[in-house]
Design an enzyme around this catalytic site. Structure first.
Site: not given
Ligand code: AMP
Ligand code: MG
Length: 501
Positions: A97, A99, A132-133, A183, A259
């Site tokens: 999801g 995050g 931390d989002g 984005r 994803d």
């Molecule tokens: P990504 O590697 O960017 O495709 O992210 C994979 C998952 O990790 C997704 O669900 C993101 O929302 C979550 N995610 C990545 N970085 C963060 C963060 N700093 N805080 C919360 N969720 C994160």
């Molecule tokens: Mg991603």
């Protein structure tokens, strides 16, 4: 709550949102507002894109920091975090999801196209797990630079509307400046969005999502006898073409998890991505891709693997009879290889200046790639210099310098010219056509790193600005910017890129 003064014009709020995803059933997302930040500052507004979206460019230039930091939610937005799952490096995670992303809403652009506007890095959501989002400045600049470069190269991609710094630190291995990228996407539905519901056995939601995706991205197939199969085939075709086009420009996505694969066929998620310099089919940049799963030449096969995962979610919709449904799915996925190969070879033909096709063309292309690999030739520069060689063989001397053993390319050039001679196209015309598909400028990894270091350490955004400007016109010779064409010096070379999570 932060007090936010009203806009002097009021127009900064006028996005004209129409939020169709927010009207889907509640299990598709979680409503959540961005978390306000201390001291937002607008690094960059993408003016042409803002205009294309019908936004008030001047007002956003003045006050966009408030909007693109999430401090002020524009009227009509319905902020939400989308639910999705995904296979990460082959391992299924049933709940990922958004995050660290919040969808503000959708707008209809000047061309009548529906576009998502999403903040990436706006604070925690119910999907943040331990994160931390937030996003650090480096990855935000990388996404801005690379997604806009992909657009300029004519490759389907999400776009970057704005970048802001938040005035707050984020804590990674180091303390880094926090930032948010806005984005814009045709949509944010992913293979993993389908997996989220399929993994829960919620076929009703898979069907709702498929109907929604068909309406939004593939309206022509709505009346097909088997709409869900036609939908799947359409996604397969778009991804096969997309990945072929990545290969044409030396792009390595770096984290092709399910994803990070869109239903729309746009490139998404510019984490550890990079363009390769010297040609090496096994090239990997991502620090987390230790097995080389997402290496340059592995991307077509991984694309197919991901699409197999999509088929698994949709197969019950293909036919009431399970055996028939599986056969249909296999046949559809079986077409991927041929579609990819057709797009790839068509594009490679254009890159070497061929306007017609002959049986031996694949061998000719492969022979060039083999010579480039052996000669450690720079991918982008070799094809660009080949344009000059097509115009005038005296340019071969320059082309040869791309290869560690300059004479190694001579036999290939001989075969190539024999093939060109069978087409009867004027060399000037051919060279011009080649320059329109072989970029002079790509955002080279060392240039991105230099831009990130200057911005992060000295709040100097001039290298970022210059790189964005140069790569916005990738096919034009830009006198004065020759240095941006050059591969890195050995000490400038960047071996690893990071997701920045
Ligand atoms: P990504 O590697 O960017 O495709 O992210 C994979 C998952 O990790 C997704 O669900 C993101 O929302 C979550 N995610 C990545 N970085 C963060 C963060 N700093 N805080 C919360 N969720 C994160
Ligand atoms: Mg991603």
């Amino acid at each position: 709550m932060n007090y936010v003064p009203p806009s002097p014009t009021g127009n900064v709020d006028a996005f004209g949102f129409d939020n169709s995803y927010a009207r889907l059933p509640q299990q598709f997302f979680a409503r959540v507002d961005p978390t306000p930040v201390a001291e937002p500052w607008l690094i960059k507004l993408n003016r042409p894109l803002a205009d294309e979206l019908g936004l008030d460019v001047a007002a956003l230039e003045r006050e966009g920091a408030e909007i693109f930091s999430g401090n002020r939610v524009p009227s009509g937005a319905d902020p939400l975090a989308m639910a999705y799952a995904g296979h990460q490096f082959g391992t299924f995670v049933p709940q990922l999801g958004d995050g660290r992303a919040i969808l503000l809403g959708e707008v209809i652009d000047r061309n009548g196209k529906r576009r998502d506007i999403q903040l990436k890095g706006p604070g925690q959501t119910p999907f943040s797990r331990r994160g931390d989002g937030r996003a650090a400045l480096g990855p935000v600049l990388r996404e801005y630079i690379v997604s806009e470069a992909m657009f300029a190269l004519g490759i389907p991609t999400t776009r970057a509307l704005a970048a802001v710094v938040t005035g707050q630190p984020v804590y990674r291995e180091q303390i880094l400046p926090g930032a948010i990228v806005t984005r814009v996407a045709a949509s944010h539905m992913r293979v993993g969005t389908f997996q989220f519901f399929a993994a829960r056995g919620d076929m009703a939601s898979v069907k709702v999502l498929a109907d929604y995706a068909i309406d939004r991205h593939y309206p022509d197939i709505k009346d097909d006898a088997r709409p869900y199969l036609a939908f799947y085939k359409a996604v397969v075709a778009r991804q096969a073409e997309l990945i072929a086009r990545w290969l044409h420009v030396g792009f390595i996505h770096g984290v092709m998890n399910t994803d990070n694969m869109t239903i729309s066929g746009e490139t998404i998620d510019f984490g550890p991505c990079a363009f390769m310099d010297s040609y090496d089919p096994r090239k990997v940049f991502s620090s987390i891709d230790q097995g080389g799963r997402y290496a340059y030449a592995s991307q077509p096969a991984i694309g197919q693997w991901n699409l197999a995962r999509l088929a698994e979610t949709l197969v019950p919709l293909f036919d009431d009879d399970a055996g028939t449904a599986v056969d249909l799915a296999n046949d559809a996925l079986g077409e991927y290889g041929a579609i990819f190969q057709r797009h790839w070879l068509d594009g490679m033909r254009r890159k070497i200046g061929l306007a017609t096709s002959e049986d031996g063309d694949l061998d000719l292309v492969q022979a060039l790639l083999t010579a480039m690999h052996k000669g450690e030739a720079d991918f982008t520069l070799t094809f660009r210099r080949l344009c000059d060689s097509a115009r005038d063989p005296s340019a071969d001397a320059t082309l040869n310098t791309s290869f560690s053993m300059p004479e190694a390319i001579e036999p290939w050039l001989h075969d190539w010219r024999q093939r060109l001679a069978r087409e009867g196209i004027a060399s000037e015309e051919r060279a011009t056509a080649m320059k329109a598909v072989n970029p002079a400028y790509i955002p080279r990894n060392h240039r991105i790193e230099q831009a990130i270091v200057a911005a992060t350490e000295d709040a100097d955004f001039s290298l970022f600005e210059a790189l964005v400007d140069v790569t916005a016109r990738p096919f034009d010779d830009q006198p004065g910017f020759a240095a941006y064409q050059a591969p890195p010096e050995p000490q400038e070379e960047v071996q690893r890129t990071f997701c920045g999570t």
